[in-house]
Design a protein around this motif. Structure first.
Motif, mmCIF file in Angstrom:
data_model
loop_
_atom_site.group_PDB
_atom_site.id
_atom_site.type_symbol
_atom_site.label_atom_id
_atom_site.label_comp_id
_atom_site.label_asym_id
_atom_site.label_seq_id
_atom_site.Cartn_x
_atom_site.Cartn_y
_atom_site.Cartn_z
ATOM 1 N N PHE A 214 0.826 -1.205 0.000
ATOM 2 C CA PHE A 214 0.000 0.000 0.000
ATOM 3 C C PHE A 214 0.861 1.256 0.000
ATOM 4 N N THR A 215 1.912 1.272 0.785
ATOM 5 C CA THR A 215 2.732 2.487 0.884
ATOM 6 C C THR A 215 3.584 2.695 -0.363
ATOM 7 N N ARG A 216 3.850 1.643 -1.115
ATOM 8 C CA ARG A 216 4.680 1.767 -2.312
ATOM 9 C C ARG A 216 3.883 1.904 -3.600
ATOM 10 N N PHE A 217 2.619 1.402 -3.621
ATOM 11 C CA PHE A 217 1.915 1.286 -4.889
ATOM 12 C C PHE A 217 0.518 1.896 -4.931
ATOM 13 N N TYR A 218 -0.112 2.208 -3.773
ATOM 14 C CA TYR A 218 -1.485 2.708 -3.749
ATOM 15 C C TYR A 218 -1.458 4.228 -3.660
ATOM 16 N N GLY A 219 -1.946 4.898 -4.722
ATOM 17 C CA GLY A 219 -1.828 6.346 -4.844
ATOM 18 C C GLY A 219 -2.214 7.141 -3.604
ATOM 19 N N PRO A 220 -3.425 6.942 -3.032
ATOM 20 C CA PRO A 220 -3.798 7.728 -1.845
ATOM 21 C C PRO A 220 -2.849 7.539 -0.668
ATOM 22 N N THR A 221 -2.389 6.307 -0.444
ATOM 23 C CA THR A 221 -1.459 6.062 0.660
ATOM 24 C C THR A 221 -0.083 6.639 0.349
ATOM 25 N N MET A 222 0.327 6.558 -0.906
ATOM 26 C CA MET A 222 1.604 7.160 -1.296
ATOM 27 C C MET A 222 1.591 8.666 -1.069
ATOM 28 N N ASN A 223 0.479 9.316 -1.431
ATOM 29 C CA ASN A 223 0.372 10.760 -1.207
ATOM 30 C C ASN A 223 0.416 11.093 0.274
ATOM 31 N N ALA A 224 -0.249 10.276 1.088
ATOM 32 C CA ALA A 224 -0.233 10.508 2.529
ATOM 33 C C ALA A 224 1.176 10.350 3.089
ATOM 34 N N LEU A 225 1.898 9.343 2.588
ATOM 35 C CA LEU A 225 3.263 9.131 3.064
ATOM 36 C C LEU A 225 4.177 10.279 2.635
ATOM 37 N N ASP A 226 3.995 10.775 1.419
ATOM 38 C CA ASP A 226 4.778 11.934 0.971
ATOM 39 C C ASP A 226 4.549 13.126 1.903
ATOM 40 N N ALA A 227 3.273 13.370 2.252
ATOM 41 C CA ALA A 227 2.945 14.492 3.134
ATOM 42 C C ALA A 227 3.504 14.258 4.535
ATOM 43 N N ALA A 228 3.418 13.018 5.008
ATOM 44 C CA ALA A 228 3.913 12.700 6.351
ATOM 45 C C ALA A 228 5.426 12.870 6.436
ATOM 46 N N GLU A 229 6.125 12.563 5.363
ATOM 47 C CA GLU A 229 7.580 12.753 5.349
ATOM 48 C C GLU A 229 7.944 14.228 5.475
ATOM 49 N N GLN A 230 7.107 15.095 4.905
ATOM 50 C CA GLN A 230 7.371 16.534 4.991
ATOM 51 C C GLN A 230 7.238 17.056 6.413
ATOM 52 N N THR A 231 6.435 16.385 7.222
ATOM 53 C CA THR A 231 6.216 16.822 8.609
ATOM 54 C C THR A 231 6.905 15.924 9.624
ATOM 55 N N GLY A 232 7.738 15.000 9.147
ATOM 56 C CA GLY A 232 8.464 14.119 10.067
ATOM 57 C C GLY A 232 7.603 13.051 10.711
#
Length: 272
Positions: A214-232
């Motif tokens: 999910f974190t590598r291939f599912y678009g909505p989860t990938m977007n959430a992970l990208d945003a979460a990385e920006q906020t640590g």
């Protein structure tokens, strides 16, 4: 680029769809698709329901906004030797290349619900269905305690607020909203059935592996992970998803994942 197209071309949804194949075929049987029917699978992905429908003898057109998923569907159909199925790139809110009343049934399983302009989506589905034909949708339910609704809810908690005017795709999982949208498109309430159904995700590996997909291939989860990385907060998101998948695994085997998810199955019959 169209934001919805970008979302579903991100990653590789086929990696998630591989865990949905058996349930897709079972759903095709439950809704009774048979030989000779003209079927439109809208938001078809790489053919999780389109291919089983074709295997049962229907003439199937699969339409998806993601170019990579259309290409993957064509490869799967060719590998299966199916000549009664076509895949096309298209937008569920504007099916301009499809004639009025062309299909006996329009099916959209977790597909058209994600398209923007839901009133246009409902109108287009009704338009391309023949008089007396059916529209069948499978839509995730907001706030439902089972897997996918909780994945989307968790992901949303780690992403910035949506832009003004954004309409949540999860509203397609509310009976009253479904009836309202189809009523605007010309289908009266008494011709619309909303019922709960279940879809099973099956992965030949532990839940932690399935979370990784999910974190590598599912678009909505990938977007959430990208945003979460920006906020640590990326590790926090991964941990929450890990707990969620572990808690919902019903396989009885820690090395295998079987997780049910409840959805709203909508059957709308177009007036003659």
């Amino acid at each position: 680029m169209n934001a919805n197209k970008a979302l579903w071309e991100k990653g590789d949804f086929t990696q998630i769809a591989d865990c949905m194949r058996q349930s897709g075929a079972e759903l095709v049987d439950r809704i009774g698709i048979g030989a000779g029917e003209k079927i439109l699978d809208l938001g078809c992905g790489d053919g999780t329901t389109a291919l089983p429908a074709a295997e049962r003898g229907a003439q199937v057109t699969g339409v998806d906004i993601a170019e990579n998923l259309v290409a993957a569907g064509r490869r799967r159909a060719e590998a299966a030797g199916l000549t009664n199925i076509d895949f096309e790139e298209g937008d569920a809110s504007n099916l301009e290349s499809i004639d009025d009343g062309k299909f006996d049934r329009v099916v959209s399983i977790f597909g058209a619900m994600f398209a923007p302009n839901p009133d246009s989506v409902a109108s287009e589905m009704v338009r391309v269905t023949r008089p007396g034909g059916q529209i069948v949708m499978g839509n995730w339910i907001p706030g439902d305690p089972t897997l996918v609704a909780q994945v989307l809810k968790t992901s949303a908690a780690f992403t910035p607020p949506p832009p003004e005017g954004f309409v949540s795709p999860m509203l397609w999982g509310q009976d009253d909203k479904v009836r309202e949208r189809f009523a605007k498109a010309g289908i009266p309430h008494d011709r619309i059935i909303c019922e709960r159904d279940s879809f099973m995700f099956r992965h030949d590996g532990p839940p932690a592996e399935f979370v990784d997909r999910f974190t590598r291939f599912y678009g909505p989860t990938m977007n959430a992970l990208d945003a979460a990385e920006q906020t640590g907060r990326a590790d926090e998101l991964r941990s929450e998803l890990g707990r969620l998948f572990e808690a919902h695994n019903q396989s009885g085997d820690p090395g295998r994942t079987e997780i049910p998810a409840t959805f709203l199955r909508v059957t709308a019959t177009k007036p003659d």
